[in-house]
Design a protein around this motif. Structure first.
Motif, PDB file in Angstrom:
ATOM      1  N   VAL A 112      31.138  38.584  39.992  1.00 35.28           N
ATOM      2  CA  VAL A 112      32.567  38.890  39.921  1.00 35.28           C
ATOM      3  C   VAL A 112      32.768  40.225  39.202  1.00 35.28           C
ATOM      4  O   VAL A 112      32.229  40.426  38.111  1.00 35.28           O
ATOM      5  CB  VAL A 112      33.279  37.755  39.157  1.00 35.28           C
ATOM      6  CG1 VAL A 112      34.629  38.205  38.651  1.00 35.28           C
ATOM      7  CG2 VAL A 112      33.407  36.537  40.040  1.00 35.28           C
ATOM      8  N   ASN A 135      41.704  39.036  30.894  1.00 39.07           N
ATOM      9  CA  ASN A 135      43.005  39.307  31.500  1.00 39.07           C
ATOM     10  C   ASN A 135      43.688  40.405  30.693  1.00 39.07           C
ATOM     11  O   ASN A 135      44.752  40.222  30.131  1.00 39.07           O
ATOM     12  CB  ASN A 135      43.839  38.021  31.499  1.00 39.07           C
ATOM     13  CG  ASN A 135      45.149  38.214  32.229  1.00 39.07           C
ATOM     14  OD1 ASN A 135      45.312  39.149  33.008  1.00 39.07           O
ATOM     15  ND2 ASN A 135      46.087  37.327  31.974  1.00 39.07           N
ATOM     16  N   THR A 148      40.159  38.250  37.676  1.00 40.87           N
ATOM     17  CA  THR A 148      40.536  37.679  36.397  1.00 40.87           C
ATOM     18  C   THR A 148      41.254  36.354  36.625  1.00 40.87           C
ATOM     19  O   THR A 148      41.332  35.848  37.743  1.00 40.87           O
ATOM     20  CB  THR A 148      41.441  38.659  35.619  1.00 40.87           C
ATOM     21  OG1 THR A 148      41.767  38.088  34.360  1.00 40.87           O
ATOM     22  CG2 THR A 148      42.716  38.930  36.382  1.00 40.87           C
ATOM     23  N   ASP A 157      35.777  23.544  41.720  1.00 44.88           N
ATOM     24  CA  ASP A 157      36.058  24.902  42.183  1.00 44.88           C
ATOM     25  C   ASP A 157      37.019  25.605  41.232  1.00 44.88           C
ATOM     26  O   ASP A 157      37.766  24.972  40.479  1.00 44.88           O
ATOM     27  CB  ASP A 157      36.670  24.863  43.583  1.00 44.88           C
ATOM     28  CG  ASP A 157      35.666  24.372  44.606  1.00 44.88           C
ATOM     29  OD1 ASP A 157      36.091  23.943  45.686  1.00 44.88           O
ATOM     30  OD2 ASP A 157      34.451  24.414  44.293  1.00 44.88           O
ATOM     31  N   ALA A 158      36.988  26.945  41.291  1.00 44.83           N
ATOM     32  CA  ALA A 158      37.881  27.744  40.440  1.00 44.83           C
ATOM     33  C   ALA A 158      38.644  28.726  41.301  1.00 44.83           C
ATOM     34  O   ALA A 158      38.135  29.199  42.320  1.00 44.83           O
ATOM     35  CB  ALA A 158      37.070  28.504  39.388  1.00 44.83           C
ATOM     36  N   PRO A 197      36.016  35.949  31.801  1.00 47.88           N
ATOM     37  CA  PRO A 197      36.862  36.923  32.487  1.00 47.88           C
ATOM     38  C   PRO A 197      38.001  37.371  31.582  1.00 47.88           C
ATOM     39  O   PRO A 197      38.574  36.576  30.863  1.00 47.88           O
ATOM     40  CB  PRO A 197      37.409  36.128  33.664  1.00 47.88           C
ATOM     41  CG  PRO A 197      37.477  34.717  33.161  1.00 47.88           C
ATOM     42  CD  PRO A 197      36.381  34.563  32.147  1.00 47.88           C
ATOM     43  N   SER A 228      29.759  33.498  41.368  1.00 50.70           N
ATOM     44  CA  SER A 228      30.505  33.759  40.128  1.00 50.70           C
ATOM     45  C   SER A 228      29.858  34.832  39.277  1.00 50.70           C
ATOM     46  O   SER A 228      30.502  35.473  38.463  1.00 50.70           O
ATOM     47  CB  SER A 228      30.616  32.462  39.312  1.00 50.70           C
ATOM     48  OG  SER A 228      31.357  31.519  40.021  1.00 50.70           O
ATOM     49  N   TRP A 238      40.375  32.385  41.363  1.00 52.57           N
ATOM     50  CA  TRP A 238      40.402  33.678  40.687  1.00 52.57           C
ATOM     51  C   TRP A 238      41.523  34.520  41.274  1.00 52.57           C
ATOM     52  O   TRP A 238      41.975  34.295  42.387  1.00 52.57           O
ATOM     53  CB  TRP A 238      39.080  34.435  40.910  1.00 52.57           C
ATOM     54  CG  TRP A 238      37.897  33.865  40.221  1.00 52.57           C
ATOM     55  CD1 TRP A 238      37.183  32.780  40.603  1.00 52.57           C
ATOM     56  CD2 TRP A 238      37.249  34.393  39.067  1.00 52.57           C
ATOM     57  NE1 TRP A 238      36.130  32.568  39.741  1.00 52.57           N
ATOM     58  CE2 TRP A 238      36.139  33.553  38.788  1.00 52.57           C
ATOM     59  CE3 TRP A 238      37.466  35.482  38.229  1.00 52.57           C
ATOM     60  CZ2 TRP A 238      35.278  33.774  37.721  1.00 52.57           C
ATOM     61  CZ3 TRP A 238      36.607  35.681  37.175  1.00 52.57           C
ATOM     62  CH2 TRP A 238      35.526  34.833  36.923  1.00 52.57           C
ATOM     63  N   GLN A 243      40.596  33.239  35.801  1.00 46.98           N
ATOM     64  CA  GLN A 243      39.834  32.127  36.375  1.00 46.98           C
ATOM     65  C   GLN A 243      40.425  30.825  35.868  1.00 46.98           C
ATOM     66  O   GLN A 243      40.532  30.596  34.664  1.00 46.98           O
ATOM     67  CB  GLN A 243      38.378  32.230  35.948  1.00 46.98           C
ATOM     68  CG  GLN A 243      37.539  31.095  36.466  1.00 46.98           C
ATOM     69  CD  GLN A 243      36.188  31.040  35.786  1.00 46.98           C
ATOM     70  OE1 GLN A 243      36.001  31.557  34.706  1.00 46.98           O
ATOM     71  NE2 GLN A 243      35.238  30.386  36.429  1.00 46.98           N
TER      72      GLN A 243
END
Lengths: 258, 256
Positions: free
Chosen positions: B83, B130, B97, B59-60, B128, B80, B62, B99
């Motif tokens: 997003v 940032n 952002t 899992d991530a 993603p 995902s 965010w 991730q």
């Protein structure tokens, strides 16, 4: 007859002593002003860019006034010992001219010191540090001077009041360096021996120990204040003493018979 | 029938969401750091341990960033691929952002205790991203745990975070507040001393020049040195003679 003779001798002795003190003070004034003009802290470019470097002009005048005081004191001693009316008249006139110059130097140093406020240096730093589009040669030279001086200053401090000066106001630096990478110049970071920040991310966040948190105003105003007050107060003291010696000389001169 | 339809729809929504609402509220990192909120970035405290009950290894987590007035309308993405990207912030008024693997938020995870939002200036188009925030906000953020099948857990929205806005440097006024009294004292004393000297010189030279002129004007004589003149001795008169004095002693007068 003996009484007036003694009186004359005492008067001569006092005048010679007064002139000796003036000579020594002249040497000291010259030495002090040469020290200031040599700019040991490297702050002259900041003053030059404000176009208000009159305290340097006052120091330059002080150098020449010091030499003049030394020469005139020797002339005065010779004139008093010879009781020569001509020599003493020349001495008095030249001393008055030197007095006028030293007055100008003192008053200039004292009044222009008041212009050196924190806001003056803040505005100059924001306008000129790392300014990329300069109008002419003069502007370019002043910008380079200011940038170099601030790079030197930022080894120990950051901004005028602190690093947040760079955040609170727009600046020429902000035009070419984005806010995310450069919240303040990287020169404010604590550097290692190879002139690189020891922790750039810590510096950007403002973690204590990785950036210089104190403002530079003390480092700038300390030496400049000492210079301005040194020239002004020492010159003032010399002038007060010279006033007394000149009055005594004029009194002695008017009593000499042709 | 309609009631059954509504109940089924509600059940379907819950099943599709499966979303756990964590009580954690994201906040700007505490601590005295002048750079924690700048004009385009801000720094969040990194939450630890809160995702462990829900997270798998794959899992991530965010970070969802939205304008404060658009946070209520924010819809969690279902996968995902959906997003909202960083570049869509001006139109969608939200993006996601930062991730990172869920393990980065574990109880004993190493790494910094803070997360910097907006710190990456070199990520154009690469998701993603940032990237720096384009306007001062205010913004609200929340963390979202995304699995393969969609979001699994989320935190509450944070309080609005307002970024710095720089003032124009032309508002700085460099003129001094008032003249210091020391300068006035020095100037006044020196001016009076100078004037006194000038008066004294004029007076001394004037009396020296005026003395001869003034006395002449009053009818006095010029001072001159008097020589001591000895009284004249009486000359010996020549012996009395009536006719033709010669040095010879008087003799009888020659008769004509």
């Amino acid at each position: 007859m003996a009484k007036t003779d003694n009186g004359i001798r005492i008067c001569q002795g006092l005048l010679i002593l007064g002139n000796v003190v003036i000579g020594m003070c002249g040497i000291a004034l010259t030495a002090e002003c040469i020290f200031f003009v040599s700019d040991p802290h490297g702050l002259y470019p900041l003053l030059e860019a404000t176009e208000n470097n009159d305290i340097y002009a006052a120091a330059w005048i002080g150098i020449f006034v010091g030499f003049a005081l030394l020469a005139l004191s020797i002339l005065g001693i010779v004139g008093v010992m010879k009781s020569s009316k001509t020599l003493l008249l020349v001495y008095i006139i030249l001393m008055l001219i030197t007095y006028a110059f030293e007055m100008a130097s003192c008053i200039t140093a004292a009044t222009h010191r008041d212009f050196l406020t924190p806001n003056l240096f803040l505005k100059q730093m924001l306008e000129r540090y790392m300014k990329s589009d300069t109008d002419n040669n003069n502007d370019k030279q002043m910008t380079e001077g200011v940038t170099k001086t601030w790079d030197n200053l930022m080894l120990q401090c950051c901004g005028v009041h602190g690093p947040l000066d760079w955040q609170e106001y727009t600046s020429a630096f902000r035009m070419t360096h984005n806010d995310a990478d450069y919240p303040w110049p990287h020169n404010c970071c604590v550097m290692n021996t190879r002139s690189e920040p020891i922790n750039l991310d810590g510096c950007k966040l403002g973690v204590p120990g990785f950036y210089n948190s104190n403002g530079c105003y003390d480092a700038i105003s300390g030496p400049l204040n000492r210079q301005a007050w040194g020239v002004a107060w020492f010159g003032f003291a010399i002038l007060c003493w010279t006033f007394c010696v000149l009055l005594g000389t004029m009194f002695y001169w008017s009593r000499i018979a042709y | 029938m309609e009631l059954l339809g509504v109940l089924l729809a509600l059940a379907g929504m819950d099943a599709a969401a499966g979303l756990a609402l964590l009580p954690y509220v994201p906040r700007v990192a505490p601590g005295a750091m002048p750079g924690k909120v700048t004009a385009t970035t801000f720094v969040l405290e990194r939450p630890r341990c809160i995702f462990d009950p829900f997270a798998n290894a794959s899992d991530a987590v965010w970070l969802a960033v939205a304008f404060a007035d658009a946070s209520a309308a924010f819809k969690n993405p279902t996968s995902s691929a959906e997003v909202p990207p960083y570049e869509g912030l001006p139109t969608a008024r939200a993006y996601m952002t930062l991730q990172m693997a869920a393990a980065a938020y574990g109880c004993s995870a190493p790494g910094a205790a803070v997360l910097r939002v907006g710190g990456d200036t070199a990520c154009h188009g690469r998701a993603p991203c940032n990237g720096p925030l384009p306007s001062p906000g205010p913004y609200r953020v929340k963390f979202l745990l995304m699995g393969c099948g969609g979001p699994k857990a989320e935190t509450k929205w944070s309080d609005p975070i307002l970024l710095r806005r720089a003032r124009s440097l032309s508002t700085i006024d460099p003129t001094p507040a008032r003249r210091s009294s020391t300068a006035v004292v020095i100037a006044a004393i020196l001016a009076s001393l100078g004037a006194a000297l000038a008066m004294a010189v004029l007076g001394a030279v004037g009396t020296q020049l005026c003395v001869p002129l003034c006395r002449r004007g009053l009818g006095a004589h010029l001072p001159y040195r008097t020589h001591h003149v000895p009284p004249a001795l009486p000359h010996t008169l020549p012996p009395a003679c009536v006719c033709g004095c010669t040095p010879r002693p008087p003799g009888p007068c020659p008769t004509k």
